[in-house]
Design a protein around this motif. Structure first.
Motif, PDB file in Angstrom:
ATOM      1  N   LEU A 105      11.666  -8.908 -23.729  1.00 43.41           N
ATOM      2  CA  LEU A 105      10.271  -8.449 -23.800  1.00 43.41           C
ATOM      3  C   LEU A 105       9.516  -8.760 -22.514  1.00 43.41           C
ATOM      4  O   LEU A 105       8.704  -7.959 -22.058  1.00 43.41           O
ATOM      5  N   SER A 106       9.809  -9.906 -21.931  1.00 43.57           N
ATOM      6  CA  SER A 106       9.168 -10.266 -20.658  1.00 43.57           C
ATOM      7  C   SER A 106       9.575  -9.305 -19.554  1.00 43.57           C
ATOM      8  O   SER A 106       8.739  -8.874 -18.756  1.00 43.57           O
ATOM      9  N   LEU A 107      10.862  -8.960 -19.499  1.00 45.48           N
ATOM     10  CA  LEU A 107      11.329  -7.983 -18.508  1.00 45.48           C
ATOM     11  C   LEU A 107      10.636  -6.645 -18.704  1.00 45.48           C
ATOM     12  O   LEU A 107      10.218  -6.001 -17.738  1.00 45.48           O
ATOM     13  N   TRP A 108      10.518  -6.225 -19.953  1.00 43.60           N
ATOM     14  CA  TRP A 108       9.853  -4.966 -20.275  1.00 43.60           C
ATOM     15  C   TRP A 108       8.420  -4.987 -19.770  1.00 43.60           C
ATOM     16  O   TRP A 108       7.963  -4.042 -19.130  1.00 43.60           O
ATOM     17  N   GLY A 109       7.712  -6.070 -20.038  1.00 41.20           N
ATOM     18  CA  GLY A 109       6.331  -6.190 -19.586  1.00 41.20           C
ATOM     19  C   GLY A 109       6.218  -6.211 -18.070  1.00 41.20           C
ATOM     20  O   GLY A 109       5.343  -5.566 -17.484  1.00 41.20           O
ATOM     21  N   ILE A 110       7.122  -6.919 -17.425  1.00 39.80           N
ATOM     22  CA  ILE A 110       7.096  -6.984 -15.959  1.00 39.80           C
ATOM     23  C   ILE A 110       7.331  -5.606 -15.354  1.00 39.80           C
ATOM     24  O   ILE A 110       6.626  -5.183 -14.438  1.00 39.80           O
ATOM     25  N   ILE A 111       8.305  -4.881 -15.883  1.00 42.09           N
ATOM     26  CA  ILE A 111       8.632  -3.571 -15.322  1.00 42.09           C
ATOM     27  C   ILE A 111       7.535  -2.545 -15.606  1.00 42.09           C
ATOM     28  O   ILE A 111       7.142  -1.780 -14.727  1.00 42.09           O
ATOM     29  N   PHE A 113       4.286  -3.095 -16.518  1.00 46.96           N
ATOM     30  CA  PHE A 113       2.913  -3.447 -16.161  1.00 46.96           C
ATOM     31  C   PHE A 113       2.776  -4.014 -14.752  1.00 46.96           C
ATOM     32  O   PHE A 113       1.874  -3.629 -14.029  1.00 46.96           O
ATOM     33  N   VAL A 114       3.669  -4.910 -14.372  1.00 47.83           N
ATOM     34  CA  VAL A 114       3.543  -5.558 -13.064  1.00 47.83           C
ATOM     35  C   VAL A 114       4.150  -4.698 -11.950  1.00 47.83           C
ATOM     36  O   VAL A 114       3.525  -4.488 -10.911  1.00 47.83           O
ATOM     37  N   LEU A 115       5.367  -4.195 -12.178  1.00 47.70           N
ATOM     38  CA  LEU A 115       6.062  -3.430 -11.134  1.00 47.70           C
ATOM     39  C   LEU A 115       5.786  -1.932 -11.172  1.00 47.70           C
ATOM     40  O   LEU A 115       6.285  -1.199 -10.327  1.00 47.70           O
ATOM     41  N   ARG A 116       5.019  -1.462 -12.119  1.00 50.59           N
ATOM     42  CA  ARG A 116       4.758  -0.042 -12.241  1.00 50.59           C
ATOM     43  C   ARG A 116       4.215   0.620 -10.978  1.00 50.59           C
ATOM     44  O   ARG A 116       4.621   1.735 -10.663  1.00 50.59           O
ATOM     45  N   PRO A 117       3.373  -0.011 -10.191  1.00 46.04           N
ATOM     46  CA  PRO A 117       2.911   0.635  -8.950  1.00 46.04           C
ATOM     47  C   PRO A 117       4.042   0.940  -7.952  1.00 46.04           C
ATOM     48  O   PRO A 117       3.896   1.826  -7.119  1.00 46.04           O
ATOM     49  N   ILE A 118       5.150   0.251  -8.070  1.00 52.64           N
ATOM     50  CA  ILE A 118       6.287   0.507  -7.180  1.00 52.64           C
ATOM     51  C   ILE A 118       6.961   1.839  -7.533  1.00 52.64           C
ATOM     52  O   ILE A 118       7.589   2.461  -6.692  1.00 52.64           O
ATOM     53  N   PHE A 119       6.818   2.274  -8.778  1.00 51.75           N
ATOM     54  CA  PHE A 119       7.479   3.478  -9.272  1.00 51.75           C
ATOM     55  C   PHE A 119       6.448   4.582  -9.519  1.00 51.75           C
ATOM     56  O   PHE A 119       5.989   4.786 -10.644  1.00 51.75           O
ATOM     57  N   PRO A 120       6.085   5.349  -8.501  1.00 46.77           N
ATOM     58  CA  PRO A 120       5.027   6.353  -8.665  1.00 46.77           C
ATOM     59  C   PRO A 120       5.390   7.519  -9.587  1.00 46.77           C
ATOM     60  O   PRO A 120       4.497   8.170 -10.114  1.00 46.77           O
ATOM     61  N   ALA A 121       6.660   7.772  -9.820  1.00 44.54           N
ATOM     62  CA  ALA A 121       7.043   8.887 -10.695  1.00 44.54           C
ATOM     63  C   ALA A 121       6.914   8.528 -12.172  1.00 44.54           C
ATOM     64  O   ALA A 121       7.005   9.401 -13.027  1.00 44.54           O
ATOM     65  N   ILE A 122       6.686   7.265 -12.460  1.00 47.32           N
ATOM     66  CA  ILE A 122       6.572   6.822 -13.840  1.00 47.32           C
ATOM     67  C   ILE A 122       5.101   6.865 -14.245  1.00 47.32           C
ATOM     68  O   ILE A 122       4.252   6.276 -13.588  1.00 47.32           O
ATOM     69  N   PRO A 123       4.796   7.563 -15.333  1.00 49.31           N
ATOM     70  CA  PRO A 123       3.399   7.583 -15.800  1.00 49.31           C
ATOM     71  C   PRO A 123       2.946   6.183 -16.212  1.00 49.31           C
ATOM     72  O   PRO A 123       3.772   5.323 -16.517  1.00 49.31           O
ATOM     73  N   SER A 124       1.646   5.968 -16.221  1.00 50.98           N
ATOM     74  CA  SER A 124       1.136   4.672 -16.670  1.00 50.98           C
ATOM     75  C   SER A 124       1.504   4.477 -18.141  1.00 50.98           C
ATOM     76  O   SER A 124       1.822   5.435 -18.854  1.00 50.98           O
ATOM     77  N   PHE A 125       1.433   3.251 -18.590  1.00 48.36           N
ATOM     78  CA  PHE A 125       1.843   2.918 -19.945  1.00 48.36           C
ATOM     79  C   PHE A 125       1.096   3.742 -20.988  1.00 48.36           C
ATOM     80  O   PHE A 125       1.691   4.220 -21.946  1.00 48.36           O
ATOM     81  N   LEU A 126      -0.192   3.934 -20.789  1.00 49.90           N
ATOM     82  CA  LEU A 126      -0.985   4.680 -21.770  1.00 49.90           C
ATOM     83  C   LEU A 126      -0.706   6.185 -21.735  1.00 49.90           C
ATOM     84  O   LEU A 126      -1.031   6.885 -22.688  1.00 49.90           O
TER      85      LEU A 126
END
Length: 171
Positions: A105-111, A113-126
């Protein structure tokens, strides 16, 4: 009468426990990212390993092919070596499925929420649908439990064998 082979008490070296943790990490990354690809194929999630690994950085046609997915799965396996090392260092002596569950779960949250700006092709969580939330969360939990329980089990087995060996008069 044939000679019976003598049983020897051989202690497994600590290195092999670390090596087993690395192998577990590699195959865990391949297994669970492969399951994620199958989940994507059946529309349980909007994301695959290739979404993170390639589509965020390369805007070419081949990143949407099965070859990109296989390469991304192998890359996740390699990155999972680092995650297995992290688990081995921090949590190897924790027993049960709960440490692995919280680790996943921690890895999921890190990827997400925290690392999401590194992956621009991935939509935001919402912007992702609830199927993707649940599926990816479950995959990360299963990955964490797989890695955590396997590494902790090997570490515990090694220590139990070492303790019984020393009690029997070994070095």
């Amino acid at each position: 009468m044939a000679d019976k082979p003598k049983q020897q008490n051989k202690q497994e070296p600590q290195q092999s426990v670390f090596l087993k943790a690395m192998i577990t990490g590699f195959f865990g990354g391949i297994l669970w990212s492969g399951v994620g690809a199958v989940a994507y194929y059946f529309n349980f999630t909007e994301l695959t390993a290739a979404s993170f690994m390639f589509r965020s950085f390369l805007q070419t046609e081949w990143t949407g092919t099965w070859l990109a997915e296989i390469l991304a799965i192998l890359l996740v396996g390699l990155l999972s070596l680092l995650i297995a090392i992290l688990y081995y260092i921090l949590l190897k002596n924790k027993n049960g499925i709960w440490p692995g569950l919280f680790f996943g779960l921690s890895l999921w949250g890190i990827i997400f929420f925290v690392l999401r700006p590194i992956f621009p092709a991935i939509p935001s969580f919402l912007e992702l649908n609830s199927d993707t939330w649940v599926t990816s969360g479950c995959l990360f939990i299963l990955y964490g439990v797989f890695i955590g329980y396997s590494i902790s089990y090997e570490y515990r087995e090694f220590n139990d064998a070492a303790n019984s060996y020393s009690k029997e008069g070994g070095v």
